[in-house]
Motif scaffolding. Structure first.
Motif, PDB file in Angstrom:
ATOM      1  N   ALA A 260     -28.738 -29.352 -23.057  1.00 34.54           N
ATOM      2  CA  ALA A 260     -27.642 -28.972 -23.950  1.00 34.54           C
ATOM      3  C   ALA A 260     -26.504 -28.329 -23.163  1.00 34.54           C
ATOM      4  CB  ALA A 260     -28.160 -28.016 -25.029  1.00 34.54           C
ATOM      5  N   GLU A 261     -26.861 -27.490 -22.217  1.00 33.13           N
ATOM      6  CA  GLU A 261     -25.825 -26.858 -21.396  1.00 33.13           C
ATOM      7  C   GLU A 261     -25.125 -27.900 -20.519  1.00 33.13           C
ATOM      8  OE1 GLU A 261     -24.403 -23.969 -21.221  1.00 33.13           O
ATOM      9  OE2 GLU A 261     -25.661 -22.892 -22.645  1.00 33.13           O
ATOM     10  N   ALA A 262     -25.900 -28.832 -19.982  1.00 33.77           N
ATOM     11  CA  ALA A 262     -25.302 -29.871 -19.126  1.00 33.77           C
ATOM     12  C   ALA A 262     -24.328 -30.731 -19.926  1.00 33.77           C
ATOM     13  CB  ALA A 262     -26.398 -30.739 -18.512  1.00 33.77           C
ATOM     14  N   ASP A 263     -24.698 -31.031 -21.172  1.00 29.62           N
ATOM     15  CA  ASP A 263     -23.828 -31.858 -22.007  1.00 29.62           C
ATOM     16  C   ASP A 263     -22.525 -31.146 -22.348  1.00 29.62           C
ATOM     17  OD1 ASP A 263     -25.708 -33.812 -21.920  1.00 29.62           O
ATOM     18  OD2 ASP A 263     -26.543 -33.423 -23.918  1.00 29.62           O
ATOM     19  N   ALA A 264     -22.564 -29.829 -22.309  1.00 29.85           N
ATOM     20  CA  ALA A 264     -21.369 -29.055 -22.675  1.00 29.85           C
ATOM     21  C   ALA A 264     -20.525 -28.687 -21.451  1.00 29.85           C
ATOM     22  CB  ALA A 264     -21.797 -27.773 -23.398  1.00 29.85           C
ATOM     23  N   CYS A 265     -20.902 -29.234 -20.306  1.00 23.17           N
ATOM     24  CA  CYS A 265     -20.278 -28.800 -19.051  1.00 23.17           C
ATOM     25  C   CYS A 265     -19.664 -29.992 -18.320  1.00 23.17           C
ATOM     26  CB  CYS A 265     -21.362 -28.143 -18.191  1.00 23.17           C
ATOM     27  SG  CYS A 265     -20.988 -27.992 -16.471  1.00 23.17           S
ATOM     28  N   ASP A 266     -18.545 -29.789 -17.671  1.00 18.72           N
ATOM     29  CA  ASP A 266     -17.965 -30.810 -16.806  1.00 18.72           C
ATOM     30  C   ASP A 266     -18.685 -30.739 -15.465  1.00 18.72           C
ATOM     31  OD1 ASP A 266     -16.534 -32.478 -15.205  1.00 18.72           O
ATOM     32  OD2 ASP A 266     -14.599 -31.496 -15.500  1.00 18.72           O
ATOM     33  N   GLU A 267     -19.570 -31.701 -15.221  1.00 18.79           N
ATOM     34  CA  GLU A 267     -20.391 -31.656 -14.009  1.00 18.79           C
ATOM     35  C   GLU A 267     -19.637 -32.150 -12.766  1.00 18.79           C
ATOM     36  OE1 GLU A 267     -24.763 -32.675 -14.755  1.00 18.79           O
ATOM     37  OE2 GLU A 267     -23.779 -33.447 -16.547  1.00 18.79           O
ATOM     38  N   GLY A 268     -18.550 -32.859 -12.975  1.00 16.03           N
ATOM     39  CA  GLY A 268     -17.749 -33.299 -11.828  1.00 16.03           C
ATOM     40  C   GLY A 268     -18.336 -34.472 -11.076  1.00 16.03           C
ATOM     41  N   ASN A 269     -19.403 -35.059 -11.619  1.00 16.74           N
ATOM     42  CA  ASN A 269     -19.978 -36.258 -11.008  1.00 16.74           C
ATOM     43  C   ASN A 269     -20.809 -36.994 -12.060  1.00 16.74           C
ATOM     44  OD1 ASN A 269     -22.741 -35.314 -11.092  1.00 16.74           O
ATOM     45  ND2 ASN A 269     -22.260 -34.023  -9.334  1.00 16.74           N
ATOM     46  N   ASN A 270     -21.286 -38.174 -11.701  1.00 11.78           N
ATOM     47  CA  ASN A 270     -22.124 -38.929 -12.639  1.00 11.78           C
ATOM     48  C   ASN A 270     -23.509 -39.169 -12.037  1.00 11.78           C
ATOM     49  OD1 ASN A 270     -21.459 -40.705 -10.654  1.00 11.78           O
ATOM     50  ND2 ASN A 270     -20.558 -42.280 -11.981  1.00 11.78           N
ATOM     51  N   PHE A 271     -23.994 -38.186 -11.309  1.00  6.57           N
ATOM     52  CA  PHE A 271     -25.271 -38.324 -10.612  1.00  6.57           C
ATOM     53  C   PHE A 271     -26.471 -38.191 -11.546  1.00  6.57           C
ATOM     54  CE2 PHE A 271     -23.182 -36.393  -6.564  1.00  6.57           C
ATOM     55  CZ  PHE A 271     -22.476 -37.571  -6.376  1.00  6.57           C
ATOM     56  N   ASP A 272     -26.229 -37.715 -12.763  1.00 12.09           N
ATOM     57  CA  ASP A 272     -27.322 -37.460 -13.711  1.00 12.09           C
ATOM     58  C   ASP A 272     -28.400 -36.602 -13.056  1.00 12.09           C
ATOM     59  OD1 ASP A 272     -28.595 -37.531 -16.137  1.00 12.09           O
ATOM     60  OD2 ASP A 272     -29.721 -39.364 -15.686  1.00 12.09           O
ATOM     61  N   GLU A 273     -27.960 -35.545 -12.460  1.00 11.56           N
ATOM     62  CA  GLU A 273     -28.844 -34.655 -11.693  1.00 11.56           C
ATOM     63  C   GLU A 273     -28.610 -33.221 -12.191  1.00 11.56           C
ATOM     64  OE1 GLU A 273     -31.265 -33.043  -9.978  1.00 11.56           O
ATOM     65  OE2 GLU A 273     -31.176 -34.732  -8.573  1.00 11.56           O
ATOM     66  N   ARG A 274     -29.668 -32.644 -12.734  1.00 14.49           N
ATOM     67  CA  ARG A 274     -29.469 -31.318 -13.326  1.00 14.49           C
ATOM     68  C   ARG A 274     -30.125 -30.201 -12.516  1.00 14.49           C
ATOM     69  NH1 ARG A 274     -30.301 -34.287 -18.068  1.00 14.49           N
ATOM     70  NH2 ARG A 274     -32.396 -33.488 -18.453  1.00 14.49           N
ATOM     71  N   ARG A 275     -30.553 -30.504 -11.299  1.00  8.89           N
ATOM     72  CA  ARG A 275     -31.134 -29.438 -10.482  1.00  8.89           C
ATOM     73  C   ARG A 275     -30.015 -28.623  -9.840  1.00  8.89           C
ATOM     74  NH1 ARG A 275     -35.449 -32.341  -6.795  1.00  8.89           N
ATOM     75  NH2 ARG A 275     -33.868 -33.958  -6.952  1.00  8.89           N
ATOM     76  N   THR A 276     -29.355 -27.873 -10.650  1.00  4.43           N
ATOM     77  CA  THR A 276     -28.210 -27.082 -10.214  1.00  4.43           C
ATOM     78  C   THR A 276     -28.114 -25.836 -11.085  1.00  4.43           C
ATOM     79  OG1 THR A 276     -25.792 -27.059 -10.314  1.00  4.43           O
ATOM     80  CG2 THR A 276     -26.882 -28.753 -11.580  1.00  4.43           C
ATOM     81  N   ILE A 277     -27.449 -24.849 -10.586  1.00  4.13           N
ATOM     82  CA  ILE A 277     -27.435 -23.542 -11.253  1.00  4.13           C
ATOM     83  C   ILE A 277     -26.333 -23.428 -12.318  1.00  4.13           C
ATOM     84  CG2 ILE A 277     -25.833 -22.338  -9.695  1.00  4.13           C
ATOM     85  CD1 ILE A 277     -27.868 -20.002  -9.686  1.00  4.13           C
ATOM     86  N   THR A 278     -25.428 -24.401 -12.342  1.00  5.18           N
ATOM     87  CA  THR A 278     -24.273 -24.311 -13.233  1.00  5.18           C
ATOM     88  C   THR A 278     -24.674 -24.052 -14.681  1.00  5.18           C
ATOM     89  OG1 THR A 278     -23.272 -25.978 -11.808  1.00  5.18           O
ATOM     90  CG2 THR A 278     -22.114 -25.478 -13.854  1.00  5.18           C
ATOM     91  N   MET A 279     -25.670 -24.778 -15.157  1.00  7.64           N
ATOM     92  CA  MET A 279     -26.072 -24.651 -16.554  1.00  7.64           C
ATOM     93  C   MET A 279     -26.611 -23.253 -16.847  1.00  7.64           C
ATOM     94  SD  MET A 279     -26.771 -27.743 -15.143  1.00  7.64           S
ATOM     95  CE  MET A 279     -25.788 -29.218 -15.247  1.00  7.64           C
ATOM     96  N   ALA A 280     -27.379 -22.720 -15.910  1.00  2.06           N
ATOM     97  CA  ALA A 280     -27.911 -21.361 -16.103  1.00  2.06           C
ATOM     98  C   ALA A 280     -26.770 -20.343 -16.126  1.00  2.06           C
ATOM     99  CB  ALA A 280     -28.900 -21.027 -14.987  1.00  2.06           C
ATOM    100  N   ARG A 281     -25.814 -20.532 -15.218  1.00  2.00           N
ATOM    101  CA  ARG A 281     -24.683 -19.598 -15.181  1.00  2.00           C
ATOM    102  C   ARG A 281     -23.965 -19.582 -16.530  1.00  2.00           C
ATOM    103  NH1 ARG A 281     -24.740 -17.434 -10.604  1.00  2.00           N
ATOM    104  NH2 ARG A 281     -24.652 -18.414  -8.553  1.00  2.00           N
ATOM    105  N   ASN A 282     -23.708 -20.762 -17.065  1.00  9.00           N
ATOM    106  CA  ASN A 282     -22.996 -20.822 -18.349  1.00  9.00           C
ATOM    107  C   ASN A 282     -23.849 -20.296 -19.499  1.00  9.00           C
ATOM    108  OD1 ASN A 282     -20.520 -21.796 -17.454  1.00  9.00           O
ATOM    109  ND2 ASN A 282     -21.239 -23.917 -17.462  1.00  9.00           N
ATOM    110  N   ALA A 283     -25.161 -20.535 -19.427  1.00  8.10           N
ATOM    111  CA  ALA A 283     -26.046 -20.094 -20.516  1.00  8.10           C
ATOM    112  C   ALA A 283     -26.100 -18.569 -20.625  1.00  8.10           C
ATOM    113  CB  ALA A 283     -27.456 -20.645 -20.278  1.00  8.10           C
TER     114      ALA A 283
END
Lengths: 282, 136
Positions: free
Chosen positions: A66-89
């Motif tokens: 849900a956080e990934a869907d609400a975030c501009d990931e800046g790529n189309n790698f379909d890779e969620r092993r990143t801290i961005t979603m936690a930071r926003n959450a």
């Protein structure tokens, strides 16, 4: 000795390392007495182990997709092993917990130090982190900044210049408030993307250079975002910020013990200057 | 040039050697000269991109998008913008503020807060290392 405010909490953002959360031990060793919550995503296979190690009430789980869907990931790698979603959450989690001020920390910090001169020995270790956090919170509350950070070793590459500065960046540790929400952008290099893009639009992000945190070398620890950097290389990481701020950011080599491709920001082109109020005509 | 201020006076001699008293103010002091407006923003890459877009055979809606994107390459020189701001009319200043071309340090909150933080961290350092044993 200052008392930590009741509406403050440390959030340790962690993934896949339930038995290797160095930060919690370091916080206690450095005299931190306040609350700690562990921010873990619902895709983490080691979630039960986190609960077992730290207590179910202290492990806060968020919906990563849900956080990934609400975030501009800046790529189309379909890779969620990143801290961005936690930071926003964290902003939503803090609100639910009734916390106004929180400090986002990674899970791999070994030490917190004073940094006033060139030599770094264990003699400079902070003994009462509560006091330091209180001072940071006082400053944060008194200025309109979005976030405030401790410095890292990388902030002093080339040698500490002997001057305490307030850099226009925020990396790794983030003092935040639910009253000053912002969104991290980009699956990779999310801290740089965020302070660069939002900074260019007038938001303030600061790093105080005379307090430093030490962590395990990036790209040397297993698990979490490290695997993503290994998979895609640091060029993709650095170039994410170039895409977002092509007028002020370029890709270059960082010369250090671990030379690697990195971003370089031309600060004269990146963020507006802070000027004294007396320059303002009415 | 940012100003530097001496801080943390009256410390023990030994400890004084251990850390610097200098701080660099985060506030920019505009210069006396008013820069030419044309020097505040470098549009050379923008113009080159737009020339190429205009000469292309792309449909107009795509050209419109690409022209807008080309402005991401406009390079703003924020020190010069701050210098210009200091000499601008109140109306120009308000619009520069709204566009975040400068940030005003109202009531010197940032500058004073920074000095206070430096003072506080310096005091903690002195307290910890004059009275406490370092961690093993």
């Amino acid at each position: 000795m200052n008392r930590l405010p009741n509406d403050f909490c440390v959030f340790i953002l962690t993934h896949g390392r339930p038995d290797g959360v160095q930060t919690v031990k370091s916080l206690k060793r450095h005299g931190y007495t306040g609350p700690i919550r562990f921010i873990v995503d619902n895709e983490d296979k080691t979630l039960d182990r986190y609960r077992q190690n730290f207590g179910a009430d202290r492990v806060i789980v968020f919906d990563k997709k849900a956080e990934a869907d609400a975030c501009d990931e800046g790529n189309n790698f379909d890779e969620r092993r990143t801290i961005t979603m936690a930071r926003n959450a964290c902003f939503g989690i803090a609100e639910k917990l009734g916390i106004t001020y929180f400090l986002e920390l990674d899970d791999d910090y070994s030490e917190f130090k004073f940094r006033f001169d060139k030599s770094l020995s264990r003699r400079w270790i902070i003994l009462d982190l509560d006091d330091v956090i209180c001072a940071f919170l006082d400053f944060y509350k008194s200025i309109p900044a979005k976030s405030l950070a401790f410095s890292q070793g990388g902030d002093h590459i080339g040698g500490f210049c002997g001057v305490t500065k307030l850099k226009r960046k925020c990396m790794n540790s983030f003092f935040c408030s639910t009253e000053r929400p912002f969104r991290f952008v980009g699956a990779m290099n999310e801290d740089v993307n965020t302070y660069a893009t939002l900074g260019s639009r007038g938001d303030l992000f600061f790093t105080f250079t005379s307090v430093q945190l030490d962590q395990a070398e990036t790209q040397s620890q297993g698990g979490g975002i490290t695997d993503m950097y290994k998979r895609f290389g640091t060029y993709c990481k650095a170039f994410t910020t170039v895409m977002m701020m092509p007028s002020a950011v370029r890709v270059s080599m960082m010369q250090s013990n671990n030379p690697r491709i990195h971003h370089t920001i031309d600060w004269g082109r990146a963020v507006p200057r802070i000027v004294p109020e007396r320059c303002r005509r009415v | 040039m940012n100003k530097q201020t001496l801080l943390f006076a009256d410390c023990a001699a030994e400890s004084e050697q251990k850390y610097s008293k200098k701080i660099e103010a985060p506030v920019y002091e505009p210069r006396h000269d008013k820069p030419h407006l044309m020097t505040l923003c470098d549009q050379s890459k923008v113009k080159a991109l737009i020339r190429e877009i205009d000469a292309s055979g792309l449909p107009e809606d795509e050209k419109v998008f690409l022209r807008a994107a080309a402005w991401r390459h406009a390079v703003f020189h924020y020190e010069r913008a701050a210098d210009y701001y200091a000499h601008a009319t109140p109306e120009m200043q308000r619009l520069m503020e709204k566009s975040a071309l400068v940030i005003i340090d109202f009531d010197a909150a940032i500058e004073r807060g920074f000095v206070k933080l430096c003072d506080e961290i310096g005091r903690q350092f002195m307290e910890e290392y004059n009275t406490n044993e370092p961690l093993a």
